[in-house]
Write a protein that holds these residues in place. Structure first.
Motif, PDB file in Angstrom:
ATOM      1  N   PRO A  63      27.585  32.915  62.584  1.00 45.73           N
ATOM      2  CA  PRO A  63      27.660  32.023  63.753  1.00 45.73           C
ATOM      3  C   PRO A  63      29.017  32.164  64.443  1.00 45.73           C
ATOM      4  CG  PRO A  63      26.935  30.833  61.786  1.00 45.73           C
ATOM      5  CD  PRO A  63      27.409  32.176  61.326  1.00 45.73           C
ATOM      6  N   SER A  64      29.023  32.087  65.748  1.00 42.08           N
ATOM      7  CA  SER A  64      30.262  32.218  66.511  1.00 42.08           C
ATOM      8  C   SER A  64      30.784  30.844  66.930  1.00 42.08           C
ATOM      9  CB  SER A  64      30.019  33.081  67.755  1.00 42.08           C
ATOM     10  OG  SER A  64      29.360  32.321  68.759  1.00 42.08           O
ATOM     11  N   GLU A  65      31.880  30.877  67.682  1.00 40.02           N
ATOM     12  CA  GLU A  65      32.473  29.646  68.211  1.00 40.02           C
ATOM     13  C   GLU A  65      32.090  29.411  69.671  1.00 40.02           C
ATOM     14  OE1 GLU A  65      36.584  28.742  66.112  1.00 40.02           O
ATOM     15  OE2 GLU A  65      36.623  30.745  66.999  1.00 40.02           O
ATOM     16  N   ILE A  66      31.006  30.042  70.125  1.00 38.56           N
ATOM     17  CA  ILE A  66      30.674  29.981  71.550  1.00 38.56           C
ATOM     18  C   ILE A  66      30.446  28.550  72.034  1.00 38.56           C
ATOM     19  CG2 ILE A  66      28.157  30.243  71.329  1.00 38.56           C
ATOM     20  CD1 ILE A  66      30.459  32.111  73.844  1.00 38.56           C
ATOM     21  N   ASP A  67      29.990  27.647  71.150  1.00 38.84           N
ATOM     22  CA  ASP A  67      29.807  26.242  71.550  1.00 38.84           C
ATOM     23  C   ASP A  67      31.129  25.593  71.934  1.00 38.84           C
ATOM     24  OD1 ASP A  67      26.999  25.814  71.281  1.00 38.84           O
ATOM     25  OD2 ASP A  67      27.230  25.892  69.116  1.00 38.84           O
ATOM     26  N   HIS A  68      32.238  26.123  71.415  1.00 38.59           N
ATOM     27  CA  HIS A  68      33.547  25.543  71.678  1.00 38.59           C
ATOM     28  C   HIS A  68      34.338  26.355  72.700  1.00 38.59           C
ATOM     29  CE1 HIS A  68      33.037  22.641  68.407  1.00 38.59           C
ATOM     30  NE2 HIS A  68      32.356  23.611  67.842  1.00 38.59           N
ATOM     31  N   LEU A  69      33.698  27.372  73.277  1.00 34.97           N
ATOM     32  CA  LEU A  69      34.316  28.190  74.323  1.00 34.97           C
ATOM     33  C   LEU A  69      33.526  27.965  75.620  1.00 34.97           C
ATOM     34  CD1 LEU A  69      34.998  31.374  72.155  1.00 34.97           C
ATOM     35  CD2 LEU A  69      36.555  29.493  72.658  1.00 34.97           C
ATOM     36  N   ASN A  70      32.685  28.916  76.017  1.00 32.06           N
ATOM     37  CA  ASN A  70      31.891  28.730  77.240  1.00 32.06           C
ATOM     38  C   ASN A  70      31.000  27.503  77.150  1.00 32.06           C
ATOM     39  OD1 ASN A  70      32.248  31.789  76.564  1.00 32.06           O
ATOM     40  ND2 ASN A  70      32.155  31.691  78.802  1.00 32.06           N
ATOM     41  N   GLY A  71      30.509  27.193  75.944  1.00 29.93           N
ATOM     42  CA  GLY A  71      29.679  26.005  75.764  1.00 29.93           C
ATOM     43  C   GLY A  71      30.445  24.722  76.031  1.00 29.93           C
TER      44      GLY A  71
ATOM     45  N   ASN B  15      40.693  28.243  67.984  1.00 30.94           N
ATOM     46  CA  ASN B  15      40.194  28.359  69.353  1.00 30.94           C
ATOM     47  C   ASN B  15      39.672  27.004  69.813  1.00 30.94           C
ATOM     48  OD1 ASN B  15      40.681  31.111  69.915  1.00 30.94           O
ATOM     49  ND2 ASN B  15      38.845  31.732  68.802  1.00 30.94           N
ATOM     50  N   GLY B  16      39.569  26.850  71.138  1.00 32.49           N
ATOM     51  CA  GLY B  16      39.100  25.577  71.674  1.00 32.49           C
ATOM     52  C   GLY B  16      40.262  24.667  72.011  1.00 32.49           C
ATOM     53  N   VAL B  17      39.958  23.549  72.692  1.00 28.66           N
ATOM     54  CA  VAL B  17      41.023  22.688  73.190  1.00 28.66           C
ATOM     55  C   VAL B  17      41.099  21.325  72.505  1.00 28.66           C
ATOM     56  CG1 VAL B  17      41.021  23.791  75.464  1.00 28.66           C
ATOM     57  CG2 VAL B  17      39.570  21.798  75.075  1.00 28.66           C
ATOM     58  N   ASP B  18      40.122  20.988  71.672  1.00 26.23           N
ATOM     59  CA  ASP B  18      40.077  19.612  71.142  1.00 26.23           C
ATOM     60  C   ASP B  18      40.120  19.525  69.624  1.00 26.23           C
ATOM     61  OD1 ASP B  18      37.579  20.710  70.673  1.00 26.23           O
ATOM     62  OD2 ASP B  18      36.458  18.927  71.307  1.00 26.23           O
ATOM     63  N   ASN B  19      40.470  20.620  68.953  1.00 21.76           N
ATOM     64  CA  ASN B  19      40.417  20.602  67.481  1.00 21.76           C
ATOM     65  C   ASN B  19      41.455  19.675  66.850  1.00 21.76           C
ATOM     66  OD1 ASN B  19      38.269  22.397  66.366  1.00 21.76           O
ATOM     67  ND2 ASN B  19      39.241  23.872  67.732  1.00 21.76           N
TER      68      ASN B  19
ATOM     69  N   LEU C 151      46.546  25.229  76.039  1.00 15.38           N
ATOM     70  CA  LEU C 151      45.266  25.343  75.331  1.00 15.38           C
ATOM     71  C   LEU C 151      44.148  25.738  76.302  1.00 15.38           C
ATOM     72  CD1 LEU C 151      45.514  22.234  72.985  1.00 15.38           C
ATOM     73  CD2 LEU C 151      45.222  24.590  72.204  1.00 15.38           C
ATOM     74  N   TRP C 152      44.161  25.136  77.484  1.00 15.14           N
ATOM     75  CA  TRP C 152      43.148  25.488  78.478  1.00 15.14           C
ATOM     76  C   TRP C 152      43.330  26.922  78.971  1.00 15.14           C
ATOM     77  CZ3 TRP C 152      38.693  23.964  80.850  1.00 15.14           C
ATOM     78  CH2 TRP C 152      38.165  22.728  80.436  1.00 15.14           C
ATOM     79  N   ALA C 153      44.578  27.358  79.125  1.00 16.02           N
ATOM     80  CA  ALA C 153      44.822  28.745  79.545  1.00 16.02           C
ATOM     81  C   ALA C 153      44.240  29.719  78.524  1.00 16.02           C
ATOM     82  CB  ALA C 153      46.315  28.983  79.733  1.00 16.02           C
ATOM     83  N   LYS C 154      44.444  29.420  77.232  1.00 14.82           N
ATOM     84  CA  LYS C 154      43.869  30.263  76.168  1.00 14.82           C
ATOM     85  C   LYS C 154      42.342  30.162  76.184  1.00 14.82           C
ATOM     86  CE  LYS C 154      43.585  32.641  72.256  1.00 14.82           C
ATOM     87  NZ  LYS C 154      43.921  32.011  70.976  1.00 14.82           N
TER      88      LYS C 154
END
Length: 295
Positions: A258-266, A102-106, A175-178
Motif C-alpha cells: 500500500p502507498s501513501e497516496i491517500d495522504h498526498l494527492n488524496g 510525508n504529508g502535512v498533518d502527521n 510541509l505544503w511545499a514538500k
C-alpha cells in the motif's frame, strides 16, 4: 544519546544510520527480515560520500523506544495512529519526538494520540531500501524542523552527524511545499514506473505537473497556508537533483505494498472538497494509483 527510529524504512534508516555513525546508541524498529539483517550484520549504508557497515540495535517491538531521548517517527502516514498507540506505554516522559513523514498533518496526529509535543520535520532526501539491512542514498539529506522545546538540542545533534537542519517558523508552508512536490511527482512516477528525470521529458507531462501544482497551491491558499518561493522552479529542480529517483509511491506499487497516496494527492482532493476548491487533475492521479494498488 539513545535514539529510536519507529518505522525503519529508507528515511528512518538513513537518519538513524547517520546518527549511529556519530556515536549515538540507535535502535531501529521495523519489519522482521530487516531487523534480522541489522542484528546480524549492522546496517549497510551506501551513500554519495561513503559506504559502511554501521553497527546498531534493531527490534520488531515498539517497546524498544523505552529509554530513548529522541524518537524519530518514520512510519508510513496510514500507520501513524497505530504506531503511536504501540509506543505510548513505553515512551520516556522527557523524550523528544520528531515526525519525519510525508504529508502535512502527521505531527498533529501523533500529538492527538500521545497528548504530548511532536515536532514536524520536512525531509529532503532521496533514499531507498536496496535489501534487508541495506539503505542506499541517492542525494540530499537536509531537514526543516518546526520550533519546539527540543530545537536547540536537535540542531546540535544533527549538525554533529553531518545532517543539515533549519528551524522554520513557517513549517506549515514548508510541509505544503514538500507535499506539492510529492503530488506532482509521486503518482506519475508510480503509474509509469519511471524516474523523475525521465518523467519530465514526456510529451504533455510538464503541463500535467503544472496543473497539479496549481491545484495544490489553490488549496493551500484557501487553507490559509503561505507557501513561499517560486514553486514551479522548486518542482523543476527536483528532476535535476534527483534524475534517477523513483518516487516512494512507485517503489511501494512495485513491491505490491500500500502507498501513501491517500495522504498526498488524496489529501489535496479531500481538503479541496472541504474548501470548495476544484482539484480534477489530482483526482485523476489519485484514482489511477488506487486502481493500481487494488491489483
Amino acid at each position: 544519546m539513545k535514539v529510536a527510529v519507529m518505522g525503519a524504512g529508507a528515511v528512518g534508516c538513513y537518519y538513524g544510520g547517520m546518527l549511529a555513525r556519530a556515536g549515538h546508541a540507535v535502535v531501529l524498529i521495523g519489519r522482521p527480515q530487516h531487523v534480522a539483517a541489522v542484528c546480524r550484520d549492522g546496517l549497510f549504508m551506501h551513500t554519495q560520500s561513503f559506504q559502511a557497515q554501521v553497527p546498531m540495535q534493531a527490534s520488531t517491538d515498539a517497546g524498544a523506544v523505552r529509554g530513548a531521548q529522541l524518537v524519530l517517527c518514520c512510519v508510513k502516514s496510514p500507520d501513524t495512529e497505530t504506531a503511536a498507540m504501540a509506543m505510548a506505554p513505553h515512551l520516556d516522559p522527557d523524550a523528544c519526538l520528531l515526525s519525519l513523514q510525508n504529508g502535512v498533518d502527521n505531527a498533529e496526529r501523533w500529538q492527538a494520540v500521545l497528548r504530548r509535543e511532536v515536532a514536524p520535520a520536512v525531509v529532503y532526501v532521496a533514499t531507498e531500501m536496496a535489501g534487508p539491512g541495506f539503505v542506499k542514498h541517492h542525494g540530499r539529506g537536509e531537514l526543516v524542523i518546526g520550533p519546539s522545546s527540543c530545537s536547540d538540542e536537535l540542531l546540535a545533534l544533527f549538525a554533529a552527524a553531518a545532517i543539515p537542519v533549519t528551524i522554520s517558523d513557517n513549517v506549515a508552508g514548508a510541509l505544503w511545499a514538500k507535499l506539492i512536490v510529492n503530488c506532482v511527482y509521486n503518482a506519475v512516477s508510480a503509474i509509469t514506473q519511471l524516474p523523475y528525470g525521465h518523467l519530465v521529458q514526456g510529451d504533455g507531462v510538464p503541463g500535467v505537473m503544472r496543473d497539479v501544482m496549481a491545484e495544490c497551491l489553490a488549496v493551500a491558499q484557501a487553507a490559509g497556508v503561505v507557501v513561499a518561493g517560486d514553486m514551479w522552479q522548486a518542482v523543476q529542480q527536483i528532476a535535476h537533483t534527483m534524475p534517477g529517483q523513483l518516487s516512494s509511491t512507485a517503489q511501494d506499487l512495485a513491491r505490491h505494498k500500500p502507498s501513501e497516496i491517500d495522504h498526498l494527492n488524496g489529501y489535496v482532493l479531500r481538503k479541496g472538497e472541504a474548501l470548495a476548491v476544484p482539484t480534477p487533475v489530482n483526482r485523476v492521479l489519485y484514482a489511477l494509483v488506487k486502481l493500481l494498488e487494488s491489483r
